[in-house]
Design an enzyme around this catalytic site. Structure first.
Site, short mmCIF file in Angstrom:
data_model
loop_
_atom_site.label_atom_id
_atom_site.label_comp_id
_atom_site.label_asym_id
_atom_site.label_seq_id
_atom_site.Cartn_x
_atom_site.Cartn_y
_atom_site.Cartn_z
N ASN A 116 0.83 -1.20 0.00
CA ASN A 116 0.00 0.00 0.00
C ASN A 116 0.87 1.25 0.00
O ASN A 116 1.96 1.26 0.57
CB ASN A 116 -0.96 0.00 1.21
CG ASN A 116 -0.38 0.70 2.42
OD1 ASN A 116 -0.42 1.94 2.51
ND2 ASN A 116 0.19 -0.07 3.35
N PHE A 120 -1.71 7.98 4.37
CA PHE A 120 -2.47 8.54 5.50
C PHE A 120 -3.73 9.27 5.04
O PHE A 120 -4.02 10.39 5.47
CB PHE A 120 -1.61 9.51 6.33
CG PHE A 120 -0.53 8.86 7.16
CD1 PHE A 120 -0.49 7.50 7.38
CD2 PHE A 120 0.46 9.64 7.75
CE1 PHE A 120 0.51 6.92 8.16
CE2 PHE A 120 1.45 9.08 8.54
CZ PHE A 120 1.48 7.71 8.74
N SER A 182 5.61 4.83 8.77
CA SER A 182 5.01 4.57 7.46
C SER A 182 5.98 5.04 6.37
O SER A 182 6.55 6.13 6.47
CB SER A 182 3.69 5.31 7.31
OG SER A 182 3.25 5.24 5.97
N ASN A 184 5.08 5.92 3.43
CA ASN A 184 4.30 6.60 2.39
C ASN A 184 4.10 8.10 2.61
O ASN A 184 3.40 8.74 1.84
CB ASN A 184 2.93 5.91 2.26
CG ASN A 184 3.08 4.45 1.89
OD1 ASN A 184 3.90 4.10 1.04
ND2 ASN A 184 2.33 3.59 2.55
N THR A 185 4.70 8.65 3.67
CA THR A 185 4.72 10.09 3.88
C THR A 185 6.17 10.54 3.82
O THR A 185 6.97 10.10 4.64
CB THR A 185 4.11 10.47 5.24
OG1 THR A 185 2.71 10.12 5.25
CG2 THR A 185 4.25 11.97 5.51
N LYS A 222 5.37 3.29 17.08
CA LYS A 222 5.37 2.21 16.10
C LYS A 222 6.58 2.38 15.20
O LYS A 222 6.79 3.45 14.61
CB LYS A 222 4.08 2.22 15.28
CG LYS A 222 3.92 1.02 14.35
CD LYS A 222 2.52 0.95 13.77
CE LYS A 222 2.31 -0.32 12.98
NZ LYS A 222 0.91 -0.47 12.50
N ASN A 251 5.83 -1.92 11.52
CA ASN A 251 5.04 -1.39 10.41
C ASN A 251 5.39 -2.17 9.14
O ASN A 251 6.04 -3.20 9.20
CB ASN A 251 5.35 0.11 10.24
CG ASN A 251 4.16 0.90 9.72
OD1 ASN A 251 3.45 0.46 8.82
ND2 ASN A 251 3.94 2.08 10.28
#
Length: 369
Positions: A116, A120, A182, A184-185, A222, A251
């Site tokens: 993915n 967010f 994450s 993805n940021t 996390k 994660n």
């Protein structure tokens, strides 16, 4: 039955569209009194021997839903109905944001994995806080709130953004999670470095204490599976130093090499975080390393590649008081939590441990001798 339905319908459907469809069905079922009672009786049987105390909280068991599935706190009762002992909502950011452009969620069916790059996507901390404040729970469950950085906020201003979310959400959280892992940021994972993480966690802790004065909201962080071992140690030491309540390991991963992936290269090459079965080994390694560093001083939560009861049991033996799942839920369907609870109860009964708490970290302690 579910696996047949998955092959017939969900596998042929865009992954994000299938997620929203299943999500709507779960929410609908939880709104119908007779139906939700029947579903909970079938899918969420309680085992007294699995009752768990963690983070100063009492839970029906150790197994919960990881963040990412219910980003906006709209299906907490639905997930409790399906048997999850705690539900971690989010990731929630200071401001609402649409996330990354679609297509951004991919199934690697041959690997029982997901990739993915959602970014967010959520309604923002103000909207989620209002929803949690208005919530009238149908099922008793523990609610964790996972917070992250708004994409448009500069890295230098990240602490203020996390504080904003904390001030809005802490009063509604049974526990709070700072997500700095994450992929993805942009720049988010830089916050895992201890020189950035220390002031960030300190600011969030102070904001939570300032906002909620009648109780102490447990605070966790996390982390990513891609951290080098020495960085895992550094986060563990920092967590103990700051009096953090827990660490969630782990994660998603940006790694692809060495995971034995069988899916088509076109899928494997998609950017984003990989979750599911391929993450199992590294996630367990990080968890074991953390337990070796912190022992019983803080609560560890094991997540990543938890497909079945044996995976959950191995996480507990490695040091996890709580275990979470997400990707396997997509492949296993509504019986997922039920099967894990049944299997955990059987493993505990066949083990030399009187309680689940006795089993936490048992294998890690043996290995250290």
């Amino acid at each position: 039955m579910y696996k047949f339905f998955f092959q017939l319908v969900f596998k042929r459907m865009d992954a994000e569209r299938a997620h929203h469809l299943a999500f709507r069905w779960i929410r609908l079922a939880a709104r119908i009194p007779v139906l939700r009672t029947f579903v909970a009786a079938a899918l969420a049987p309680r085992y007294k021997e699995l009752r768990t105390e963690a983070l100063g909280l009492r839970m029906h068991g150790p197994f919960g839903l990881a963040a990412g599935f219910d980003k906006n706190a709209v299906a907490i009762d639905g997930m409790a109905m399906l048997g999850f002992d705690h539900v971690e909502i989010g990731t929630v950011t200071g401001e609402a944001q649409p996330g990354n452009p679609k297509k951004r969620l991919f199934r690697l069916v041959a690997d029982r994995a997901l990739i993915n790059r959602m970014g967010f996507n959520n309604e923002g901390s103000a909207a989620v806080a209002a929803r949690l404040a208005a919530r009238n729970p149908v099922f008793r469950t523990t609610v964790g709130v996972n917070i992250g950085k708004t994409k448009a906020v500069a890295e230098a201003d990240a602490a203020a953004d996390y504080v904003k979310s904390t001030e809005r959400l802490a009063a509604h959280a049974d526990y709070l999670v700072v997500n700095v892992s994450s992929p993805n940021t942009p720049g988010l994972r830089n916050l895992q470095a201890t020189e950035s993480l220390r002031p960030l966690l300190t600011a969030v802790r102070e904001a939570a204490d300032r906002t909620v004065t009648h109780r102490r909201v447990p605070l966790l962080v996390k982390i990513a599976p891609d951290l080098a071992d020495e960085d895992v140690d550094a986060v563990a030491d920092l967590a103990v130093e700051l009096g953090l309540d827990g660490i969630i390991a782990t994660n998603t991963t940006i790694a692809r090499e060495g995971l034995g992936l069988k899916s088509p290269s076109s899928l494997v090459k998609e950017t984003g975080g990989l979750s599911g079965a391929p993450l199992k080994e590294r996630s367990l390694e990080v968890l074991s390393r953390l337990y070796g560093r912190v022992g019983d001083r803080i609560t560890l939560v094991g997540v990543g590649g938890v497909e079945n009861a044996e995976d959950a049991w191995q996480r507990i033996l490695a040091g996890a008081t709580l275990v979470q799942g997400y990707s396997a839920f997509i492949y296993e369907g509504p019986l997922y939590a039920r099967a894990i609870h049944k299997g955990l109860a059987a493993r505990l009964a066949a083990s030399p441990y009187a309680t689940l708490a006795d089993a936490v970290g048992a294998e890690s302690r043996k290995a250290a001798k």
